[in-house]
Enzyme design. Structure first.
Site, PDB file in Angstrom:
ATOM      1  N   GLY A  27       5.368  -6.247   7.828  1.00  9.21           N
ATOM      2  CA  GLY A  27       6.723  -6.380   8.322  1.00  9.21           C
ATOM      3  C   GLY A  27       6.800  -6.815   9.775  1.00  9.21           C
ATOM      4  N   MET A  28       5.769  -6.487  10.546  1.00  7.11           N
ATOM      5  CA  MET A  28       5.802  -6.764  11.977  1.00  7.11           C
ATOM      6  C   MET A  28       5.035  -8.022  12.372  1.00  7.11           C
ATOM      7  SD  MET A  28       7.613  -4.345  13.367  1.00  7.11           S
ATOM      8  CE  MET A  28       7.117  -4.288  15.091  1.00  7.11           C
ATOM      9  N   GLY A  29       4.047  -8.402  11.604  1.00  2.16           N
ATOM     10  CA  GLY A  29       3.218  -9.506  12.063  1.00  2.16           C
ATOM     11  C   GLY A  29       2.437 -10.193  10.967  1.00  2.16           C
ATOM     12  N   LYS A  45      -4.316 -11.297  15.028  1.00  2.00           N
ATOM     13  CA  LYS A  45      -3.060 -10.633  14.665  1.00  2.00           C
ATOM     14  C   LYS A  45      -1.960 -11.088  15.605  1.00  2.00           C
ATOM     15  CE  LYS A  45      -1.099  -5.979  14.085  1.00  2.00           C
ATOM     16  NZ  LYS A  45      -1.409  -4.519  14.121  1.00  2.00           N
ATOM     17  N   ASP A 138      -3.162   6.522  10.629  1.00  3.97           N
ATOM     18  CA  ASP A 138      -2.727   5.672   9.514  1.00  3.97           C
ATOM     19  C   ASP A 138      -3.916   5.218   8.676  1.00  3.97           C
ATOM     20  OD1 ASP A 138      -0.775   4.412   7.949  1.00  3.97           O
ATOM     21  OD2 ASP A 138      -0.945   2.527   9.040  1.00  3.97           O
TER      22      ASP A 138
END
Length: 409
Positions: A27-29, A45, A138
């Protein structure tokens, strides 16, 4: 490793790294396969321009600083980064191989010996992270890459310094992967302790050995309730009997009831030794069983996996891929194409049987026999790991052309 072609809107270069294809997204990158001027592969990234703001830059800068701090043989190393660039980017060591989620989906759960070896390896890696005053926060199957030199942990985007109660997360907001998240993290408790990574490692080892996570639900609210409810025990069905006591302790509701990582290593060693192996022998077998062949962009006639649709993190499932075969061009020498569904050829230890259901020979250089399922391995001609930068650039350009020709826009 699935490598999708670049889209016409993707950059061709970032921070001196030539971008050759897409290897992941969220979702971010976006994560690209990049190559340095000297031919060093890297995972680059990039934060999507649509989500870049001051908070995102601050979080990204924190990830960069953490990656500068953390180190270890089982950690993907930081190569370079620029959190102030437009867009912000970082480059880490490129690890050729499937993540644990995709490997289990493709080949099935690991045998108990190899699951115990994975647990010991990752527990030791996390202990190194904790000694540096950090928590991962995570850890999940998708963040464990099974490379040619063994498993490595990636994605420290949510990592924090263990002694700090300060967070970039907004109040009453929980960040992470719920299916691998301990109750205290799901409740938003602060500060967190190293026990959060012990719990997540238990979820990862359970997944490796059984093919499922401790809690599963289609509704995220139901999932959070399962994780935080003391009356709802984790689902250990399918886990090998010799791993159940350890997994039960690692997935305990209360942080203080979970074992230290050093105890996890010792209990995994005990399981390995009951199979008649030494821990180093089991590590070599794990690597042989899980390592993947070279990526497809090394060949002038690659089979390229198109980019998967966006996914959520619940549950961790590999994307469904479509295949695009490029048309032939002027022939030139190249490594033989490798079946992407097959594990690697060649290993410092004896090759397992080509029949996935058949056991290994009674005697090998690694010790006594063990029934370790392994898919068949096709022959390779030449060196499948050789890189040719000029040819890679030609391939990348052809990938862009094919992608553009099939795009709806």
């Amino acid at each position: 490793m699935h490598i999708a072609p670049l889209s016409p809107h993707d950059p061709a270069e970032l921070g001196g790294y030539e971008l050759l294809g897409r290897i992941g997204h969220g979702g971010m990158g976006q994560v690209y396969l990049g190559e340095s001027p000297g031919g060093e592969p890297a995972a680059v990234k990039v934060i999507k321009p649509s989500v870049v703001d001051s908070e995102t830059r601050q979080r990204f800068a924190q990830e960069v600083e953490i990656l500068k701090t953390v180190w270890g043989a089982r950690i993907a190393a930081l190569l370079d980064a620029d959190a102030e660039a437009d867009p912000p980017w970082l480059a880490t060591e490129y690890i050729e191989g499937l993540d644990l989620s995709r490997h289990v989906a493709r080949h099935g759960p690991l045998p108990p010996l190899l699951a115990a070896s994975l647990g010991a390896t990752l527990a030791e890696a996390l202990a190194t992270v904790h000694k540096q005053g950090l928590l991962h926060r995570d850890l999940k199957p998708a963040n464990v890459l099974l490379g040619p030199n063994g498993p490595k942990i990636i994605d420290f985007g949510l990592a924090v310094f263990a002694e700090s109660s300060v967070s970039l997360t907004a109040p009453n907001t929980v960040v992470g992967t719920p299916s691998c998240m301990p109750p205290e993290q799901a409740r938003g408790d602060r500060p967190l302790s190293p026990a959060v990574d012990v719990y997540a490692l238990g979820a990862v080892v359970l997944f490796a050995a059984s093919g499922h996570l401790p809690y599963q639900a289609a509704n995220i609210h139901v999932l959070f309730h399962q994780v935080t409810d003391p009356e709802t025990a984790p689902d250990l069905s399918g886990a090998p009997d010799e791993l159940v006591p350890l997994l039960t302790a690692m997935l305990a509701q209360e942080a203080e009831d979970r074992p230290a990582l050093s105890d996890v290593v010792q209990q995994c060693r005990a399981v390995i030794e009951t199979h008649g192996f030494k821990v180093a022998q089991a590590r070599r077998r794990l690597t042989t069983h899980t390592a993947a062949p070279s990526h497809v962009v090394d060949s002038p006639l690659p089979t390229v996996v198109a980019p998967p649709p966006a996914q959520n993190n619940l549950p961790d499932t590999p994307p469904q891929a479509t295949t695009v075969v490029l048309p032939p061009t002027t022939p030139e020498p190249a490594p033989t194409l490798i079946d992407r569904t097959a594990p690697p050829s060649g290993s410092p230890v004896a090759e397992p049987s080509a029949d996935p259901a058949s056991p290994e020979p009674a005697t090998t250089s690694d010790g006594p026999s063990a029934s370790l399922p392994a898919p068949s391995r096709p022959a390779r001609s030449g060196s499948g790991l050789r890189r040719h930068s000029a040819q890679a650039r030609i391939t990348a350009q052809r990938l862009r052309e094919v992608y553009a020709a099939q795009a709806a826009f």
